[in-house]
Design a protein around this motif. Structure first.
Motif, PDB file in Angstrom:
ATOM      1  N   GLN A 124      -0.057   7.035 -13.068  1.00  0.00           N
ATOM      2  CA  GLN A 124       0.259   5.888 -13.921  1.00  0.00           C
ATOM      3  C   GLN A 124       0.298   6.221 -15.407  1.00  0.00           C
ATOM      4  O   GLN A 124       0.874   5.486 -16.200  1.00  0.00           O
ATOM      5  CB  GLN A 124      -0.728   4.758 -13.656  1.00  0.00           C
ATOM      6  CG  GLN A 124      -0.709   4.278 -12.215  1.00  0.00           C
ATOM      7  CD  GLN A 124       0.697   4.017 -11.741  1.00  0.00           C
ATOM      8  OE1 GLN A 124       1.413   3.208 -12.314  1.00  0.00           O
ATOM      9  NE2 GLN A 124       1.135   4.735 -10.708  1.00  0.00           N
ATOM     10  N   GLU A 159       0.819  -1.206   0.000  1.00  0.00           N
ATOM     11  CA  GLU A 159       0.000   0.000   0.000  1.00  0.00           C
ATOM     12  C   GLU A 159       0.854   1.257   0.000  1.00  0.00           C
ATOM     13  O   GLU A 159       0.562   2.227  -0.710  1.00  0.00           O
ATOM     14  CB  GLU A 159      -0.913   0.014   1.226  1.00  0.00           C
ATOM     15  CG  GLU A 159      -1.955  -1.079   1.181  1.00  0.00           C
ATOM     16  CD  GLU A 159      -2.811  -1.110   2.430  1.00  0.00           C
ATOM     17  OE1 GLU A 159      -3.575  -2.048   2.577  1.00  0.00           O
ATOM     18  OE2 GLU A 159      -2.687  -0.183   3.271  1.00  0.00           O
ATOM     19  N   LYS A 174     -10.004   2.915  -0.494  1.00  0.00           N
ATOM     20  CA  LYS A 174     -10.382   2.082   0.642  1.00  0.00           C
ATOM     21  C   LYS A 174     -11.786   2.413   1.140  1.00  0.00           C
ATOM     22  O   LYS A 174     -12.617   1.534   1.317  1.00  0.00           O
ATOM     23  CB  LYS A 174      -9.359   2.264   1.775  1.00  0.00           C
ATOM     24  CG  LYS A 174      -8.612   0.987   2.075  1.00  0.00           C
ATOM     25  CD  LYS A 174      -7.688   1.171   3.254  1.00  0.00           C
ATOM     26  CE  LYS A 174      -7.166  -0.186   3.707  1.00  0.00           C
ATOM     27  NZ  LYS A 174      -6.140  -0.057   4.726  1.00  0.00           N
ATOM     28  N   LEU A 228      -6.989   1.936  -8.258  1.00  0.00           N
ATOM     29  CA  LEU A 228      -5.615   2.325  -7.967  1.00  0.00           C
ATOM     30  C   LEU A 228      -4.842   2.564  -9.263  1.00  0.00           C
ATOM     31  O   LEU A 228      -4.076   3.516  -9.376  1.00  0.00           O
ATOM     32  CB  LEU A 228      -4.908   1.249  -7.138  1.00  0.00           C
ATOM     33  CG  LEU A 228      -5.321   1.181  -5.670  1.00  0.00           C
ATOM     34  CD1 LEU A 228      -4.632   0.010  -4.991  1.00  0.00           C
ATOM     35  CD2 LEU A 228      -4.992   2.482  -4.955  1.00  0.00           C
ATOM     36  N   ILE A 268       2.321   1.849  -3.411  1.00  0.00           N
ATOM     37  CA  ILE A 268       1.290   2.303  -4.351  1.00  0.00           C
ATOM     38  C   ILE A 268       0.990   3.779  -4.113  1.00  0.00           C
ATOM     39  O   ILE A 268       0.859   4.562  -5.047  1.00  0.00           O
ATOM     40  CB  ILE A 268       0.010   1.442  -4.215  1.00  0.00           C
ATOM     41  CG1 ILE A 268       0.260   0.079  -4.863  1.00  0.00           C
ATOM     42  CG2 ILE A 268      -1.179   2.127  -4.866  1.00  0.00           C
ATOM     43  CD1 ILE A 268      -0.804  -0.947  -4.617  1.00  0.00           C
ATOM     44  N   THR A 269       0.929   4.151  -2.861  1.00  0.00           N
ATOM     45  CA  THR A 269       0.675   5.550  -2.524  1.00  0.00           C
ATOM     46  C   THR A 269       1.782   6.454  -3.047  1.00  0.00           C
ATOM     47  O   THR A 269       1.586   7.639  -3.260  1.00  0.00           O
ATOM     48  CB  THR A 269       0.539   5.722  -0.992  1.00  0.00           C
ATOM     49  OG1 THR A 269      -0.311   4.689  -0.517  1.00  0.00           O
ATOM     50  CG2 THR A 269      -0.060   7.058  -0.634  1.00  0.00           C
ATOM     51  N   ASN A 281      -6.658   8.031  -5.230  1.00  0.00           N
ATOM     52  CA  ASN A 281      -5.826   7.948  -4.032  1.00  0.00           C
ATOM     53  C   ASN A 281      -6.183   6.728  -3.192  1.00  0.00           C
ATOM     54  O   ASN A 281      -7.341   6.348  -3.080  1.00  0.00           O
ATOM     55  CB  ASN A 281      -5.978   9.208  -3.178  1.00  0.00           C
ATOM     56  CG  ASN A 281      -5.114   9.144  -1.935  1.00  0.00           C
ATOM     57  OD1 ASN A 281      -5.563   8.726  -0.878  1.00  0.00           O
ATOM     58  ND2 ASN A 281      -3.855   9.499  -2.086  1.00  0.00           N
ATOM     59  N   PHE A 282      -5.152   6.171  -2.602  1.00  0.00           N
ATOM     60  CA  PHE A 282      -5.306   4.912  -1.892  1.00  0.00           C
ATOM     61  C   PHE A 282      -6.381   4.954  -0.810  1.00  0.00           C
ATOM     62  O   PHE A 282      -7.219   4.070  -0.714  1.00  0.00           O
ATOM     63  CB  PHE A 282      -3.964   4.506  -1.280  1.00  0.00           C
ATOM     64  CG  PHE A 282      -4.021   3.146  -0.683  1.00  0.00           C
ATOM     65  CD1 PHE A 282      -3.901   2.037  -1.485  1.00  0.00           C
ATOM     66  CD2 PHE A 282      -4.228   2.981   0.675  1.00  0.00           C
ATOM     67  CE1 PHE A 282      -3.985   0.773  -0.948  1.00  0.00           C
ATOM     68  CE2 PHE A 282      -4.318   1.722   1.222  1.00  0.00           C
ATOM     69  CZ  PHE A 282      -4.193   0.619   0.411  1.00  0.00           C
ATOM     70  N   VAL A 297       0.858  -0.445  -9.540  1.00  0.00           N
ATOM     71  CA  VAL A 297       0.614  -1.775  -8.998  1.00  0.00           C
ATOM     72  C   VAL A 297       1.622  -2.817  -9.465  1.00  0.00           C
ATOM     73  O   VAL A 297       2.084  -3.624  -8.683  1.00  0.00           O
ATOM     74  CB  VAL A 297      -0.818  -2.257  -9.303  1.00  0.00           C
ATOM     75  CG1 VAL A 297      -1.546  -2.547  -8.035  1.00  0.00           C
ATOM     76  CG2 VAL A 297      -1.579  -1.236 -10.086  1.00  0.00           C
TER      77      VAL A 297
END
Lengths: 345, 449
Positions: A276, A84, B50, B40, A87-88, B45-46, A93
């Motif tokens: 990305q 995580e 969530k 994602l 990825i942040t 944003n992560f 990914v």
């Protein structure tokens, strides 16, 4: 199922090429870094980078630290959380999963039992990923040499050219600029102002004229004036615009024809804030312009710049330079170790 | 391409769901995992992802799912609905002041596209009958002022500038006086690009905000922005409390997950989107389109909506009953055919179906005329013939062919295919039936051989 998803992706990636490593061996003709008299200013630059990256570091390191503290043993959850975090940081990914997989192996190999060790191993992996393709040197052997600068809109092409020109001039090179962005309002003038600041001539036509013609003229001028390096600006264009990419292809055809036997660099400028999509940008620009290196701009913000790791890993194109501010001096050669250190120290 | 890969992946997951009759919590969890990854990869944003996943999961696992189309389709629908809801409403309006001039301030990072967007906005407002004035407050970037001047010329809107030696606040203040004097009812202030962590420059924005109280403060954000979008949006929103966002460069192939991130962080509407380099390429924001784009599922979503509204649930139940007891007749088939045709041209529909590669679809030309023929043939049958096709003998076939303007061969072909299909359908259980019924295009495929 998450695992399978990524596995599938990994398989699509071609094997590592050897080129990057070979290149590394000839990375001796360094500019700046190894000269002691410039070490001070470089320290300043490094400081600047670190300053910019402090936030990044905070982002990643604090969280890694928090994480490491909160786990007493290395378990799946720890790896998931690390995933995580990467990825942040915009690693994407694919790259994240690759690195986490490698991290698992390494943890096993090292028989690491302390979650704290994981951070060190992760840092090692990130550095290695970058070093695989690292080559900060610009190939400027011949006189003239030519540097083409390309990228999507608003990434900082013109600004980067101003900085590169300033840097090369500082190294005693005779530099010429070509105002190949004949599309965007004010682009020619913007380049001229950068040129003025460093006392460098700019070859330009009128706004709206054929960019290929400007570049052609500039190449002829570079040859007759015996300049060392010609740096060509191009208009920002989104990589999915077929006609604009064709136009760029045409410009490159002329460059290849007119500069046969001359050193050529094709630099793709990427905005560190970009997510990305940068991978897609790099892929398509590489097809059209055969990019030889990346310039990563706007690293002085809070953007993690993790996309660099993904792009250089996926496309085997080295990051050459990084932009860490708006001033002429705010450009640095990319050093994987420094980059990762700045992220984690 | 990333985009295609993702769409495919999602569709695979969802087709897995579709092949199951009922949906349990595990299925939803599996699907959500994929949705999470999709979001994602789209740069949402992560943390936002969530939260989003949590909410959707809550909604999806429950009785709602069972009553809907197919379970899989319903899950997709929930995901899209939630996403669209999060995107906000269509609010592509500027807040105009009762007392002109209306002051609009544009702000954002370097290279987001502020100056170009200023020009686009000026052009749009001019079209609406306003008399805008562009104000050049970017005194830092080389040639920023002349860029705005050229843009102003292109859209035929005056540009107010005082060179690059004055403070932005001074220029902004003077521009209001200038606008009042010259009858400009809207003032659009172009500010320099700045990092959200550059406190000096952020204070400069705050100063303009506090002294001139702009009626509209718009954050210009590059749609390609990654995870950092939340930090940028948050800082700008906390410093000047923006009224809305303009998302630029959406004509690229980015999935634009940043849109979701900024919505989640600021709760401010996305007012416009930049769709090209030309100065008239500023468009209204469509939350549902953005949701589809981020999900990467495109027209599949609109197909679901169409299917949902076109099919009569009760009739479908009756049909299922008939099929189960082998009472499915030409009468029923005609009814189904009409229902499907209500949804629009078959070719369009097939194109919207997931898992059908669009490349192949291009070659497959569904002949609408053939559908007309089928309809005509069935309509030329008597009621008895339709309910009991086995009585259709040679002379009846001749009559039907003549009545429908087709040939006996065509009638034969249809009857043969109908029998085959009926046989095939017997083999399906309840859930199989669901699938056939709801996927109208596939249901009819045997008839087109």
């Amino acid at each position: 199922m998450l695992k399978n998803l990524f596995k599938q992706k990994e398989e699509e990636n071609p094997e590592e090429s050897e080129n990057a490593r070979d290149d590394e061996k000839v990375t001796t003709r360094q500019d700046g870094e190894e000269k002691p008299e410039e070490a001070v200013s470089l320290g300043g630059l490094f400081g600047r980078l670190k300053e910019g990256l402090t936030k990044t570091k905070k982002g990643i390191t604090d969280r890694v630290d928090d994480l490491v503290k909160s786990y007493t043993k290395i378990d799946e959850e720890l790896f998931e959380e690390l995933e995580e975090i990467l990825i942040t940081a915009d690693l994407g990914v694919n790259t994240t999963m690759e690195i986490i997989d490698q991290l698992r192996d390494r943890v096993k190999e090292n028989k690491a039992t302390d979650p704290k060790e994981v951070k060190g191993l992760l840092k090692e992996l990130l550095t290695e990923a970058l070093e695989e393709v690292a080559n900060p040197t610009l190939d400027l052997e011949t006189t003239p040499s030519i540097i083409m600068v390309v990228g999507v809109n608003g990434v900082g092409k013109t600004t980067s050219i101003g900085k590169i020109a300033h840097k090369l001039k500082g190294e005693g090179k005779k530099v010429l600029l070509a105002a190949g962005d004949t599309f965007r309002a004010g682009a020619i003038e913007q380049l001229k102002i950068w040129g003025e600041r460093s006392g460098i001539d700019v070859i330009s036509h009128q706004e709206g004229s054929d960019p290929a013609a400007v570049i052609y003229d500039a190449i002829q001028a570079a040859k007759s004036r015996k300049v060392d390096v010609l740096i060509c600006d191009t208009a920002g264009r989104l990589h999915n615009k077929k006609n604009l990419m064709n136009e760029l292809g045409k410009v490159f055809k002329i460059v290849r024809r007119e500069c046969e036997g001359l050193s050529q660099e094709s630099l793709l400028v990427l905005d560190a804030t970009t997510g990305q999509n940068a991978i897609q940008q790099a892929k398509i620009f590489k097809e059209v312009t055969n990019i030889s290196g990346l310039v990563l701009t706007k690293l002085d913000g809070t953007a993690k710049g993790g996309i660099v790791i993904s792009v250089s890993k996926e496309l085997k194109v080295p990051v050459k330079l990084i932009g860490v501010g708006e001033k002429l001096e705010d450009l640095q050669s990319f050093e994987p170790k420094i980059f990762v250190d700045a992220l984690f120290d | 391409m990333i985009f295609e890969g993702l769409a495919e992946k999602l569709q695979n997951t969802f087709s897995k769901l579709k092949s199951k009759g009922k949906l349990n919590e595990q299925d939803v969890t599996a699907a959500m995992r994929e949705v999470k990854m999709a979001l994602l990869e789209a740069d949402v944003n992560f943390k936002v992802v969530k939260d989003f996943i949590g909410r959707v999961k809550e909604r999806a696992v429950g009785d709602e799912v069972l009553e809907s189309l197919t379970p899989g389709q319903h899950v997709i629908k929930i995901v899209k609905d939630e996403l669209t809801r999060l995107m906000g409403e269509t609010q592509s309006k500027i807040n105009f002041s009762n007392k002109p001039p209306t002051i609009i301030m544009m702000a954002g990072l370097q290279g987001a596209g502020k100056t170009t967007t200023c020009g686009k906005l000026a052009k749009l407002l001019k079209k609406q009958g306003k008399r805008p004035l562009l104000v050049a407050c970017d005194v830092y970037r080389p040639a920023a002022i002349s860029q705005l001047e050229i843009v102003g010329e292109q859209v035929e809107v005056p540009v107010f500038s005082m060179g690059d030696q004055e403070k932005p606040i001074t220029i902004a203040r003077e521009s209001i006086v200038h606008a009042e004097k010259n009858g400009n009812d809207v003032v659009i202030i172009d500010t320099a690009g700045r990092l959200h962590i550059d406190s000096d420059l952020m204070n400069e924005l705050k100063e303009i905000d506090e002294q001139l109280h702009p009626h509209e403060k718009l954050l210009v954000l590059d749609s390609m922005t990654g995870q950092d979008a939340v930090n940028v949006a948050k800082e700008f929103n906390e410093t000047i409390e923006i009224n809305g966002v303009i998302l630029t460069k959406l004509d690229g192939d980015t999935r634009g997950g940043a849109a979701l991130s900024i919505r989640a962080v600021t709760d401010k509407p996305i007012k416009f989107v930049g769709m090209g380099e030309k100065l008239d390429e500023l468009e209204a924001f469509h939350p549902d389109r953005m949701a589809s784009r981020i999900l990467g599922m495109g027209d599949m979503l609109s197909l679901i909506e169409k299917a949902e509204s076109s099919f009569d649930q009760k009739k479908a139940k009756e049909m299922e009953e008939k099929l189960r007891t082998q009472q499915f007749t030409f009468e029923d088939f005609l009814e189904q055919l009409e229902q499907i045709r209500n949804m629009g041209p078959i070719g369009d529909m097939l194109n919207m179906l997931p898992g059908v590669p669009s490349k192949q679809m291009k070659n497959l030309n569904v002949d609408e005329k053939e559908l007309n023929h089928i309809q005509a043939i069935i309509q030329s049958m008597t009621r008895d013939e339709r309910t009991n096709p086995s009585i259709i003998n040679g002379s009846r076939r001749k009559r039907i062919a003549a009545g429908s303007g087709t040939s006996v061969q065509q009638v034969n072909k249809l009857i043969k295919q109908f029998e085959q299909t009926r046989k095939m359908m017997k083999q399906f259980s309840g859930s199989g039936m669901d699938k056939l019924k709801k996927k109208g295009g596939k249901f009819n495929m045997p008839f087109f051989g």
